[in-house]
Design an enzyme around this catalytic site. Structure first.
Site: not given
Ligand code: M6R
Length: 606
Positions: A2, A27, A75, A101-102, A482, A486, A489, A505, A601
């Site tokens: 928050c 935030r 939040w 907040n918390g 992962e 990262k 992307e 393989h 996002k």
């Molecule tokens: O909000 P979500 O966790 O459902 O989102 C899933 C993916 O869209 C999200 O993790 C995406 O792969 C990110 N850009 C990864 O960094």
């Protein structure tokens, strides 16, 4: 989480507070509110949704004579994002107002006690319980606010930053914190509180950073800091900061992504709040939910990788068969979902369309759904039968980092919880893991700066690479996936995550001196296997970064020793190392780290 602002000064407080809330918008929030004392009355105005809703309400009010006020953007962590749950909250007699907040972990016990004494509640929040507890403290301590705060805060467990105002003291604000951020701004004839510096940055750059267990009282012309428990005065240093607004929003970091990576120790702490008890795990959200016979995990992207990691753990500790599905595939398959199963939908945003479609399909087939998500009140939380919130706070960077850390924490809690219920996990093993998990935030706090330095060095060396192979085995395989995601992307460097044993393989054909490998080769039972896979890479002149532990026999071009952590807990060290490597590569290459091209996002489309 928050956003908080408090003001005591000579300017009209309400417009200043609203403007401060606007600067805290990054935030993220679901409702907003302000309070102030005017003409002897304590006023509270709140509205759900964006700040514009509150501003609209304020248009019809005369709010210009109050010179002390406070505001909050919420939040949600407890209770739906609706007006009654928005802050500030008043005590039941309407004399005190509180913004918070918390999370107050033991609010239910305190609420029951206050209810028994005749206190009535209007919201579902832990914050309203706290303000009523302070009001009770006032009665017990002859109306002394400081004594009341000290008494009440001595009774609560959890994390909080609060600001309190009283109808009887219109020119004073009190604030305190434990494990939630709170700073004080020192002006001339005016003083401020903020959850972050941007709240008051246009007015002062002189700040006092408050520490846990400090209680502060401000008026327009004074500020004093005390020990919350003893009320002994504490001397504090005023610091002058030179950050611009953008740097301040990022806590002085260059990007939200790095800020969020460094927030991970707090994320683990917050996810554990109220959920570990002695050596056991308590998940009130799952009370009355039978241990599933089978688990079907449905998620996308990073959340899918978290789910894969969870599969290894839940199968091992709780003996529950787990299937992990990419939501966009699951929704168009004809999955077999026998009775007795449970669908676990994982989503940071709670708005990912494919995950939502997976939930719908599960429900059509008569299976209950448990949502694991971060955003309270999101579609996933509304559509699911039960919800476990990750309590990670808003994640702003498009590349997900701290959300995955919180998902891993929650999945580990689930595995321990179900393992305990089923009797597959001895209590002593559970207690040991809980203790290690609770210690992990401190381990990470110490490790993160060093991990970043190493990532910076490696990024400079590998920035010219056009492709990367990430290898891991067992529970480190999802982390390899992962790490590759990262890097792709945010740096736009092609990367593949692979199970190390599967490399021979196919992908091994790609290995040459210009195709580096990032290998997760930690001290676990699979280390000898990973090591032989890496020998295969070396035989083809491939360069290797080996994320490993000191003392292990591993000869690679770049050895990256990370702190040892017991069993699955190593993920909490490996994950930030992978994130930091991707971050430093992207930053070194000058990429738009927080908003990489072509990405959103929340993916609310197919
Ligand atoms: O909000 P979500 O966790 O459902 O989102 C899933 C993916 O869209 C999200 O993790 C995406 O792969 C990110 N850009 C990864 O960094």
């Amino acid at each position: 989480m928050c956003g908080i602002i408090g003001y005591c000064g000579h300017r009209p407080a309400v417009p200043l507070v609203v403007e401060g809330l606007r600067r805290l918008e990054y935030r993220g929030y679901d409702s907003a509110g302000v309070s102030f004392v005017q003409s002897g009355a304590l006023h509270v105005l709140r509205a759900p949704g964006k700040l514009a809703g509150l501003e609209k309400k304020l248009e019809d009010e005369n709010v210009f004579s109050a010179t002390t006020g406070m505001g909050h953007t919420r939040w949600a962590t407890h209770g739906a994002p609706v007006e009654k749950n928005a802050h500030p909250h008043r005590d039941h007699e309407g004399k005190l107002a509180l913004i918070h907040n918390g999370i107050i972990e033991n609010y239910q016990e305190i609420k029951a006690e206050l209810c028994a004494e005749g206190c009535e509640f209007r919201s579902d929040t832990d914050s309203e319980v706290l303000v009523n507890l302070i009001a009770k403290g006032m009665k017990l301590h002859g109306g002394d606010v400081m004594q009341a705060l000290s008494w009440a805060l001595g009774r609560v467990e959890g994390a909080y930053a609060i600001v309190l105002m009283s109808m009887d003291h219109p020119g004073t604000l009190w604030a305190t914190r434990v494990a939630s951020p709170l700073v004080m701004g020192i002006g001339t004839g005016e003083n401020f509180f903020g959850s972050d510096i941007p709240a008051f940055l246009p007015y002062t750059r002189d700040v006092v950073f408050l520490e846990d267990g400090e209680l502060v009282r401000i008026t327009s012309g004074s500020w004093e800091v005390f020990n919350t428990a003893t009320l002994a005065p504490i001397a504090k240093e005023v610091q002058h900061i030179n950050w611009d607004v953008q740097a301040a929003e990022k806590g002085g970091h260059k990007h939200f992504m790095i800020k969020e990576i460094f927030e991970q120790p707090k994320v683990i702490r917050d996810c554990l709040l109220g959920r570990i008890d002695g050596g056991g795990v308590r998940l009130a959200e799952l009370d009355g939910v039978p241990v599933p016979e089978r688990l079907h995990i449905v998620a996308c992207g990073t959340s899918y990788h978290a789910g894969l990691w969870g599969m290894y753990l839940i199968e091992k500790l709780a003996g529950i068969p787990v299937q992990v599905e990419i939501a966009s595939e699951f929704r168009y398959r004809d999955p077999i979902l026998p009775k007795g199963g449970l669908v676990l939908a994982i989503s940071q945003s709670g708005e990912t369309m494919d995950t939502l479609a997976g939930i719908k399909l599960a429900k059509q087939r008569g299976l209950p759904v448990l949502g694991l998500c971060n955003v309270v009140g999101s579609s996933v939380s509304r559509e699911s039968d039960h919800v476990l919130y990750t309590q990670a706070g808003p994640e702003i960077s498009v590349a997900s980092t701290k959300a995955m850390c919180s998902q891993l924490t929650a999945l580990l809690l689930l595995a321990l919880y179900w393992g305990g219920k089923k009797g597959t996990l001895p209590a002593a093993d559970c207690a040991r893991m809980v203790t290690d998990l609770a210690a992990m935030p401190d381990v990470l706090d110490d490790a993160l700066p060093g991990l970043r330095r190493e990532a910076q060095k490696l990024a400079r060396h590998y920035a010219g690479a056009t492709s990367f192979l990430y290898l891991g085995r067992g529970m480190n395989f999802p982390l390899a996936l992962e790490g590759a995601l990262k890097l792709k992307e945010i740096s736009y460097i092609h990367a593949e995550g692979y199970a190390s044993g599967e490399m021979k393989h196919g992908p091994i054909a790609l290995i040459d001196p210009d195709f580096p490998t990032f290998a997760i080769a930690l001290d676990d039972e699979l280390f000898p296997k990973v090591k032989s896979n890496l020998v295969e890479v070396q035989a083809r002149a491939g360069e290797i970064i080996g994320l490993t532990n000191e003392g292990l026999d591993l000869a690679v071009e770049h050895r990256w020793n990370v702190p040892r952590a017991a069993g699955p807990l190593s993920a909490f060290v490996t994950l930030p190392a992978l994130q930091l490597f991707a971050y430093e590569m992207a930053d070194y290459l000058g990429k738009d780290v927080d908003q990489p091209r072509n990405l959103a996002k929340s993916v609310t489309v197919e």
